[in-house]
Design an enzyme around this catalytic site. Structure first.
Site, PDB file in Angstrom:
ATOM      1  N   ASP A 343       0.834  -1.196   0.000  1.00 34.79           N
ATOM      2  CA  ASP A 343       0.000   0.000   0.000  1.00 34.79           C
ATOM      3  C   ASP A 343       0.876   1.256   0.000  1.00 34.79           C
ATOM      4  O   ASP A 343       1.867   1.333   0.740  1.00 34.79           O
ATOM      5  CB  ASP A 343      -0.895  -0.028   1.238  1.00 34.79           C
ATOM      6  CG  ASP A 343      -1.809   1.159   1.328  1.00 34.79           C
ATOM      7  OD1 ASP A 343      -2.658   1.315   0.446  1.00 34.79           O
ATOM      8  OD2 ASP A 343      -1.671   1.942   2.296  1.00 34.79           O
ATOM      9  N   GLU A 380       1.708  -0.353  -5.011  1.00 36.09           N
ATOM     10  CA  GLU A 380       0.828   0.772  -5.313  1.00 36.09           C
ATOM     11  C   GLU A 380       1.781   1.964  -5.420  1.00 36.09           C
ATOM     12  O   GLU A 380       2.174   2.549  -4.414  1.00 36.09           O
ATOM     13  CB  GLU A 380      -0.198   0.991  -4.215  1.00 36.09           C
ATOM     14  CG  GLU A 380      -1.191   2.098  -4.551  1.00 36.09           C
ATOM     15  CD  GLU A 380      -2.173   2.373  -3.434  1.00 36.09           C
ATOM     16  OE1 GLU A 380      -3.346   2.678  -3.734  1.00 36.09           O
ATOM     17  OE2 GLU A 380      -1.786   2.288  -2.253  1.00 36.09           O
TER      18      GLU A 380
END
Length: 690
Positions: A343, A380
């Site tokens: 993330d 990401e």
């Protein structure tokens, strides 16, 4: 029991966390600037007071910056925590020691939040009665020969899902709703769908209470889980028995592997649950705030926030890098996971001064670690402070969530003009992003939707977000959704609009599954799950977010289309090439690997600012594989597309998103003898040549 009644030894500094040894349990933590350290032992998870407090003598129990003690003859399952004192001139040193706060062990593999009160951990004073506890649990798990799946990313179809939300709805009809065990009950469904991997939203232990005050006042909680506090411990609320969470997670992984499904974890190494200057002390803040976090250069009581979550992990400090690498190795070797999605991974590319580093030690350590060499690593590739690295993320093996693919395909399908050149680039594997640096089509994780944003059905049903239920005045969530409601905002009974919406979902899915790269779908999209226009359900642990299993029957046509498309991709290696297309034939006199067209053959109108149609012919990757011809019409009118003549092969109609059924099995396909094919407005047609 008192500290004097326990027998202790100095212990070892090179065994982080709680480690069972022949004589007892070795406890060890890191704190460079601590002046006093105590180990507290608890009988139960809900014990308000410790059964023993063991002060550590720095002359005996400190080696370098590690504090350690071996406690003899402790029982399996004992609960524990640390209290640490040290300098408090936070503005100058960055230290946030509080001798009254009970701290979790950052290396603990089992954790209880039964008594947890986040606000008490953020206020001055003690919090023994409201703190989380670490638990020391002996590891004797039998993997029964299980190993990770090692399915190449090029062959993957990834299914992003929330462990709790997947089975919490009453319609899931599982024995243990919302748990790792309930996922096992749904494995036959995942097998039938045909996906190769599940990508689980955070399963490392997180703080459910980490939401804004106004959101908490509505009775809402942190649902997605992007608020990790214990990186080695599975989330206790996903287990039937929280003290057995580690083995229940392993049972799920083992069962998925037995079904041929890999497990990818969404990991949050960019920030923690401890928040900013007004956040709680849980572990890292109270042990080494100045080590674990990016702090302001002038006022070190303040945090440099590149994540939008109050703090940013100082990932490229040597100790933090080692901690994170050890964590990944633990989850791959001891928990058998197949890979990780990171993330806001670009926050991990920031050096200790906050500037992006192309040779960021933590990222290259992950890339080059032989112990992680077969684990998928997916970034990401952006953060919340403007760093956007899609196509330029450090390393070579890293795959990336391709935000460009998402945005281009969404815009094209909703009817934006002049997009066809960009669509061609994205569907061909995004060579503009990856080829020049020696990377591959499998570096691109292609997706239309994910947990963060609209579901597939909402993408064709809403022009605007509807997030009022989150308690933040509809200010949260993205405004740039590239969605189109097909004429009416939200629910409607208009049959024409509903038909168009369903066709649009099939268009989006078709372009995803016909593209080079690695497709990822959001759980529930295969049955047209809606979140009622809420594109940021991070706090909605309720039916708004949960998978409604009644939709499998209600939207059986869409489910069958998804399943058929996944099977179509699986039987066509030409859709899973791991080298970029060239526009040339593999053999002299053969068909070019790809040829682009518009309404007329070999005329794709890449420079036409009003173009809304595109077609291409894709050669089979092997001599016995069918060639494919794909035609996309996002205009408002039906159009005639020329198709190539490829004797002795004959074209057959495989997919027509405007038809019912939209996908036809090879044995039932009809031959196409005309030189032109009618493609309805807002639809995709695919032919197979054999």
């Amino acid at each position: 029991m008192s500290a004097t009644s326990l027998r202790t030894q100095p212990g070892n500094w090179d065994m982080s966390g709680a480690t069972f040894v022949d004589a007892g349990i070795n406890f060890c933590c890191f704190s460079r600037h601590a002046t006093a350290v105590e180990l507290l032992l608890f009988e139960r998870a809900d014990s308000p007071e410790p059964l023993a407090v063991i002060p550590l003598d720095p002359q005996v129990h400190r080696t370098f910056f590690f504090w350690h003690v071996l406690v003899e003859d402790l029982r399996d399952g004992i609960y524990y925590g640390w209290r640490i004192d040290g300098p408090v001139n936070t503005r100058e040193t960055g230290s946030r020691f509080d001798r009254n706060k009970l701290l979790l062990d950052p290396w603990c593999t089992t954790v209880s939040d039964l008594l947890w009160e986040r606000l008490a951990a953020a206020r001055p004073g003690g919090n023994l009665a409201t703190a989380m506890r670490s638990q020391a649990v002996r590891d004797a798990y039998d993997w029964e020969g299980d190993t990770p799946c090692h399915i190449p990313l090029a062959d993957a179809v990834i299914y992003e899902m929330h462990v709790g939300g997947f089975t919490s709805h009453p319609s899931a009809d599982t024995r243990w709703p919302g748990t790792f065990r309930a996922v096992i009950e749904k494995i036959p469904y995942l097998q039938e769908l045909g996906i190769t991997h599940v990508e689980l939203l955070p399963v490392m232990a997180f703080d459910r209470q980490d939401v804004p005050p106004q959101t908490a006042a509505l009775g809402l909680e942190n649902y997605w889980g992007y608020s990790t506090h214990s990186f080695f411990a599975p989330h206790p609320h996903y287990a039937c028995d929280p003290s057995n969470a580690r083995d229940e997670f392993r049972d799920m992984v083992k069962a998925l592997h037995q079904a041929g499904i890999g497990v990818i974890l969404d990991v949050v190494f960019n920030h923690t649950a401890e928040g900013g200057a007004d956040g709680p002390l849980i572990n890292f803040k109270g042990m080494g705030n100045e080590v674990f976090y990016h702090l302001d250069f002038v006022d070190r009581s303040q945090y440099r926030d590149y994540t939008g979550c109050g703090n940013t992990l100082n990932c490229n400090h040597p100790l933090v890098t080692r901690y994170l690498i050890d964590c990944l190795i633990y989850w791959t070797h001891q928990m058998h996971v197949d890979g990780f999605r990171f993330d806001l991974a670009s926050a991990m590319a920031r050096g200790e001064d906050g500037r992006p580093e192309h040779h960021a030690p933590v990222l290259w350590s992950i890339e080059l670690s032989p112990q992680l060499g077969r684990a998928h690593i997916i970034a990401e590739a952006w953060d919340a402070a403007g760093l956007y690295q899609v196509g330029d993320f450090p390393g070579f093996r890293w795959a990336e969530w391709n935000g460009h693919f998402r945005d281009v395909i969404r815009a094209f399908v909703r009817g934006d003009k002049g997009m066809v050149a960009q669509v061609a680039t994205r569907m061909a594997g995004s060579s503009d992003l990856y080829q020049a640096r020696g990377r591959l089509p499998s570096n691109s994780i292609n997706f239309i939707t994910c947990h963060d944003g609209f579901t597939l059905w909402d993408l064709v049903s809403y022009n605007h977000k509807h997030n009022v239920a989150n308690g933040e005045g509809n200010r949260d969530g993205h405004n740039h959704n590239l969605s189109w409601n097909c004429g009416v905002e939200g629910p409607t009974d208009d049959p024409a609009i509903l038909a168009l919406r369903r066709r649009q979902t099939r268009n989006l899915v078709s372009l995803l599954m016909l593209s080079q790269g690695v497709p990822m779908l959001l759980a529930g999209d295969e049955v047209l799950r809606s979140k009622q226009g809420n594109n940021n359900t991070y706090c909605q642990n309720n039916e708004l977010s949960w998978t409604d299993w009644r939709l499998v029957e209600d939207n059986q046509e869409m489910y069958s289309f998804w399943r058929g498309l996944i099977a179509f991709r699986r039987r066509h290696p030409t859709l899973r090439r791991n080298r970029f297309l060239t526009g040339r034939a593999a053999q002299p006199g053969g068909l070019a690997d790809i040829t682009w067209h518009g309404l007329r053959l070999h005329k794709p109108n890449f420079e036409d600012a009003s173009a809304q149609v595109l077609a291409f012919t894709l050669a089979g990757a092997t001599p016995d594989e069918e060639h494919l011809h794909v035609m996309m019409n996002m205009w408002d009118n039906d159009l005639q597309f020329e198709i190539p003549d490829l004797p002795p092969r004959q074209w057959y109609l495989a997919i027509d998103t405007a038809a019912h059924p939209a996908l036809v099995e090879p044995s039932r396909q009809q031959a196409v003898s005309a030189r032109q094919v009618a493609v309805s407005a807002h639809s995709v047609v695919v032919l197979e040549a054999r």
